[in-house]
Design a protein around this motif. Structure first.
Motif, PDB file in Angstrom:
ATOM      1  N   LYS A   1     -10.027  14.658   2.186  1.00  0.00           N
ATOM      2  CA  LYS A   1      -9.654  13.174   2.084  1.00  0.00           C
ATOM      3  C   LYS A   1      -8.386  12.902   1.422  1.00  0.00           C
ATOM      4  O   LYS A   1      -7.854  11.781   1.789  1.00  0.00           O
ATOM      5  CB  LYS A   1     -11.207  12.530   1.531  1.00  0.00           C
ATOM      6  N   ARG A   2      -8.093  13.423   0.379  1.00  0.00           N
ATOM      7  CA  ARG A   2      -6.829  13.394  -0.467  1.00  0.00           C
ATOM      8  C   ARG A   2      -5.750  13.489   0.468  1.00  0.00           C
ATOM      9  O   ARG A   2      -4.928  12.495   0.473  1.00  0.00           O
ATOM     10  CB  ARG A   2      -6.945  14.066  -1.579  1.00  0.00           C
ATOM     11  N   ASP A   3      -5.736  14.666   1.291  1.00  0.00           N
ATOM     12  CA  ASP A   3      -4.530  14.731   2.288  1.00  0.00           C
ATOM     13  C   ASP A   3      -4.389  13.674   3.195  1.00  0.00           C
ATOM     14  O   ASP A   3      -3.234  13.276   3.543  1.00  0.00           O
ATOM     15  CB  ASP A   3      -4.671  16.214   2.722  1.00  0.00           C
ATOM     16  N   LEU A   4      -5.573  13.336   3.817  1.00  0.00           N
ATOM     17  CA  LEU A   4      -5.605  12.232   4.756  1.00  0.00           C
ATOM     18  C   LEU A   4      -5.173  10.954   4.176  1.00  0.00           C
ATOM     19  O   LEU A   4      -4.494  10.168   5.020  1.00  0.00           O
ATOM     20  CB  LEU A   4      -6.908  11.959   5.468  1.00  0.00           C
ATOM     21  N   PHE A   5      -5.595  10.738   3.105  1.00  0.00           N
ATOM     22  CA  PHE A   5      -5.244   9.267   2.485  1.00  0.00           C
ATOM     23  C   PHE A   5      -3.892   9.327   2.089  1.00  0.00           C
ATOM     24  O   PHE A   5      -2.989   8.148   2.624  1.00  0.00           O
ATOM     25  CB  PHE A   5      -5.927   8.995   1.119  1.00  0.00           C
ATOM     26  N   ARG A   6      -3.349  10.279   1.911  1.00  0.00           N
ATOM     27  CA  ARG A   6      -1.657  10.361   1.539  1.00  0.00           C
ATOM     28  C   ARG A   6      -1.111  10.283   2.646  1.00  0.00           C
ATOM     29  O   ARG A   6      -0.067   9.671   2.709  1.00  0.00           O
ATOM     30  CB  ARG A   6      -1.378  11.696   0.574  1.00  0.00           C
ATOM     31  N   ARG A   7      -1.336  11.050   3.821  1.00  0.00           N
ATOM     32  CA  ARG A   7      -0.508  10.858   5.061  1.00  0.00           C
ATOM     33  C   ARG A   7      -0.695   9.514   5.680  1.00  0.00           C
ATOM     34  O   ARG A   7       0.270   9.143   6.131  1.00  0.00           O
ATOM     35  CB  ARG A   7      -1.248  11.910   6.086  1.00  0.00           C
ATOM     36  N   SER A   8      -2.025   9.016   5.555  1.00  0.00           N
ATOM     37  CA  SER A   8      -1.986   7.563   5.986  1.00  0.00           C
ATOM     38  C   SER A   8      -1.200   6.536   5.395  1.00  0.00           C
ATOM     39  O   SER A   8      -0.644   5.717   5.930  1.00  0.00           O
ATOM     40  CB  SER A   8      -3.665   7.307   6.165  1.00  0.00           C
ATOM     41  N   ILE A   9      -1.162   6.588   4.135  1.00  0.00           N
ATOM     42  CA  ILE A   9      -0.329   5.332   3.266  1.00  0.00           C
ATOM     43  C   ILE A   9       0.927   5.855   3.323  1.00  0.00           C
ATOM     44  O   ILE A   9       1.998   4.820   3.326  1.00  0.00           O
ATOM     45  CB  ILE A   9      -0.906   5.307   1.899  1.00  0.00           C
ATOM     46  N   LEU A  10       1.620   7.029   3.376  1.00  0.00           N
ATOM     47  CA  LEU A  10       2.859   7.217   3.849  1.00  0.00           C
ATOM     48  C   LEU A  10       3.295   6.586   5.335  1.00  0.00           C
ATOM     49  O   LEU A  10       4.423   6.019   5.523  1.00  0.00           O
ATOM     50  CB  LEU A  10       3.190   8.589   3.621  1.00  0.00           C
ATOM     51  N   GLN A  11       2.643   6.789   6.076  1.00  0.00           N
ATOM     52  CA  GLN A  11       2.560   6.336   7.534  1.00  0.00           C
ATOM     53  C   GLN A  11       2.629   4.731   7.507  1.00  0.00           C
ATOM     54  O   GLN A  11       3.357   3.869   8.274  1.00  0.00           O
ATOM     55  CB  GLN A  11       1.564   6.785   8.395  1.00  0.00           C
ATOM     56  N   LEU A  12       1.883   4.165   6.588  1.00  0.00           N
ATOM     57  CA  LEU A  12       1.781   2.606   6.442  1.00  0.00           C
ATOM     58  C   LEU A  12       3.149   2.023   6.234  1.00  0.00           C
ATOM     59  O   LEU A  12       3.238   0.852   5.956  1.00  0.00           O
ATOM     60  CB  LEU A  12       0.484   2.399   5.875  1.00  0.00           C
TER      61      LEU A  12
ATOM     62  N   LEU B   1       6.464   7.119  -5.705  1.00  0.00           N
ATOM     63  CA  LEU B   1       7.244   6.774  -6.930  1.00  0.00           C
ATOM     64  C   LEU B   1       6.780   8.023  -7.920  1.00  0.00           C
ATOM     65  O   LEU B   1       7.571   8.378  -8.748  1.00  0.00           O
ATOM     66  CB  LEU B   1       6.581   5.437  -7.619  1.00  0.00           C
ATOM     67  N   TYR B   2       5.494   8.446  -8.256  1.00  0.00           N
ATOM     68  CA  TYR B   2       5.334   9.483  -8.711  1.00  0.00           C
ATOM     69  C   TYR B   2       4.425  10.328  -8.032  1.00  0.00           C
ATOM     70  O   TYR B   2       4.029   9.839  -6.914  1.00  0.00           O
ATOM     71  CB  TYR B   2       4.635   9.176 -10.210  1.00  0.00           C
ATOM     72  N   LYS B   3       3.748  11.490  -8.389  1.00  0.00           N
ATOM     73  CA  LYS B   3       3.159  12.445  -7.640  1.00  0.00           C
ATOM     74  C   LYS B   3       1.904  11.556  -7.080  1.00  0.00           C
ATOM     75  O   LYS B   3       1.369  11.947  -5.667  1.00  0.00           O
ATOM     76  CB  LYS B   3       2.655  13.645  -8.399  1.00  0.00           C
ATOM     77  N   SER B   4       1.131  10.861  -7.861  1.00  0.00           N
ATOM     78  CA  SER B   4       0.164  10.040  -7.265  1.00  0.00           C
ATOM     79  C   SER B   4       0.044   8.641  -7.251  1.00  0.00           C
ATOM     80  O   SER B   4      -0.844   8.052  -7.380  1.00  0.00           O
ATOM     81  CB  SER B   4      -0.997  10.601  -8.179  1.00  0.00           C
ATOM     82  N   VAL B   5       1.460   8.182  -7.579  1.00  0.00           N
ATOM     83  CA  VAL B   5       1.649   6.686  -7.461  1.00  0.00           C
ATOM     84  C   VAL B   5       2.451   6.452  -6.221  1.00  0.00           C
ATOM     85  O   VAL B   5       3.414   6.803  -5.995  1.00  0.00           O
ATOM     86  CB  VAL B   5       2.333   6.180  -8.620  1.00  0.00           C
ATOM     87  N   TYR B   6       1.943   5.321  -5.254  1.00  0.00           N
ATOM     88  CA  TYR B   6       2.688   4.940  -4.341  1.00  0.00           C
ATOM     89  C   TYR B   6       2.854   3.306  -4.338  1.00  0.00           C
ATOM     90  O   TYR B   6       1.892   2.742  -4.611  1.00  0.00           O
ATOM     91  CB  TYR B   6       1.729   5.238  -3.049  1.00  0.00           C
ATOM     92  N   ILE B   7       3.863   3.065  -3.593  1.00  0.00           N
ATOM     93  CA  ILE B   7       4.328   1.638  -3.579  1.00  0.00           C
ATOM     94  C   ILE B   7       4.998   1.167  -2.585  1.00  0.00           C
ATOM     95  O   ILE B   7       5.562   1.915  -1.669  1.00  0.00           O
ATOM     96  CB  ILE B   7       5.473   1.661  -4.983  1.00  0.00           C
ATOM     97  N   TYR B   8       4.847  -0.292  -2.078  1.00  0.00           N
ATOM     98  CA  TYR B   8       4.984  -0.775  -0.906  1.00  0.00           C
ATOM     99  C   TYR B   8       5.359  -2.382  -1.218  1.00  0.00           C
ATOM    100  O   TYR B   8       4.713  -2.813  -1.796  1.00  0.00           O
ATOM    101  CB  TYR B   8       4.162  -0.703  -0.015  1.00  0.00           C
ATOM    102  N   PRO B   9       6.633  -2.612  -0.645  1.00  0.00           N
ATOM    103  CA  PRO B   9       6.719  -4.248  -0.787  1.00  0.00           C
ATOM    104  C   PRO B   9       5.974  -5.105   0.060  1.00  0.00           C
ATOM    105  O   PRO B   9       6.180  -6.403  -0.163  1.00  0.00           O
ATOM    106  CB  PRO B   9       8.204  -4.377  -0.551  1.00  0.00           C
ATOM    107  N   TRP B  10       5.110  -4.675   1.058  1.00  0.00           N
ATOM    108  CA  TRP B  10       4.288  -5.743   1.951  1.00  0.00           C
ATOM    109  C   TRP B  10       2.925  -5.658   1.499  1.00  0.00           C
ATOM    110  O   TRP B  10       2.205  -4.539   1.270  1.00  0.00           O
ATOM    111  CB  TRP B  10       4.771  -5.234   3.131  1.00  0.00           C
ATOM    112  N   ASN B  11       2.244  -6.744   1.788  1.00  0.00           N
ATOM    113  CA  ASN B  11       0.849  -6.817   1.668  1.00  0.00           C
ATOM    114  C   ASN B  11      -0.076  -6.473   2.511  1.00  0.00           C
ATOM    115  O   ASN B  11      -0.288  -7.154   3.631  1.00  0.00           O
ATOM    116  CB  ASN B  11       0.463  -8.497   1.052  1.00  0.00           C
TER     117      ASN B  11
END
Length: 271
Positions: free
Chosen positions: A99-110, A115-125
């Motif tokens: 689930k962790r790997d799938l979630f990471r792949r998915s949010i990167l595709q989004l 930003l850090y190993k477990s912190v992800y950032i995006y400018p759009w809502n």
């Protein structure tokens, strides 16, 4: 996954469609009958489509969910940024590694960047899509979502400024820019030449126009998937993403308008 996505896209646009119709379309795209049948069989086995009657195909709820994940990303270059950053903090245990790997792949595709190993950032809502993904994976206890319009320390640096978090590094903008240059070169020297005579012809076969429409739509969505579409202040001065997407979209709209409403293919391009 080119042909799989395109088949799902077409099947999702109609109540049901005959297999030989799909074969007619994709043979014009240089796929063999056997290849098309094999892909349809695989999509059915994976429960993305079903056969309501012999030789006809229909999208399933899983297929709809899948195709929406491919084709629902908007072109944010046409929108105004609200100056907020949307942040996902994840701490999914090793016991939930899949689930962790799938979630990471998915949010990167989004479009999120790390930003850090477990912190992800995006400018759009895109909170609703993120919450839906979290709910589907049942990882609510391992993810924190927040938004902020201010970084007190070490925020994403605007283009040309100093800072440890540069947008071009977080999102590998050089690779994305190279892809835009490659696709734009293809468009100018290959694709545009092939369709340039369409407006001058009174005897167009709608199928040929539709094939080129599909080809261009696939390229547009390929670019949308890899491009985070950052606000202008965070992009290099030579960035061509917004221009290329706008030109591609205008061309696809023109091709769609060339398909007459009475044509079978019109149902796939109407808004």
């Amino acid at each position: 996954m080119n042909i799989e996505k395109q088949l799902l896209y077409l099947i999702s646009k109609v109540e049901k469609i005959e297999g030989k119709t799909l074969i007619t379309i994709f043979e014009q795209m240089n796929y063999t009958q056997q290849t098309i049948r094999n892909v349809l069989t695989k999509l059915k086995k994976d429960q993305f489509i079903t056969s309501p009657q012999r030789a006809f195909y229909q999208i399933t709820s899983l297929g709809i969910e899948t195709i929406q994940s491919f084709y629902s990303k908007r072109n944010y270059y046409t929108e105004s940024w609200d100056k907020k950053w949307y942040i996902a903090i994840i701490e999914i245990p090793e016991t939930e590694r899949k689930k962790r790997d799938l979630f990471r792949r998915s949010i990167l595709q989004l479009g999120f960047g790390s930003l850090y190993k477990s912190v992800y950032i995006y400018p759009w809502n895109i909170t609703e899509r993120l919450l839906s993904l979290i709910d589907t994976l049942e990882i609510e206890n391992y993810v924190t979502l927040l938004s902020s319009n201010e970084f007190i320390l070490n925020g994403v640096s605007v283009e040309g400024s100093s800072g440890i978090f540069k947008a071009d590094t977080i999102w590998e903008l050089d690779k994305i820019h190279a892809l835009y240059e490659e696709k734009y070169n293809w468009f100018l020297h290959d694709f545009k030449h092939k369709v340039s005579s369409y407006n001058k012809s009174d005897q167009l076969h709608p199928l040929y126009v539709f094939i080129h429409y599909l080809e261009l739509i696939e390229v547009i969505h390929e670019l949308l998937i890899v491009d985070p579409m950052l606000p202008p202040d965070y992009l290099p001065g030579n960035w061509i993403g917004a221009k290329v997407l706008a030109e591609f979209q205008n061309c696809s709209n023109t091709l769609a308008k060339l398909i007459p409403p009475e044509s079978f293919y019109y149902q796939f391009v109407k808004k």
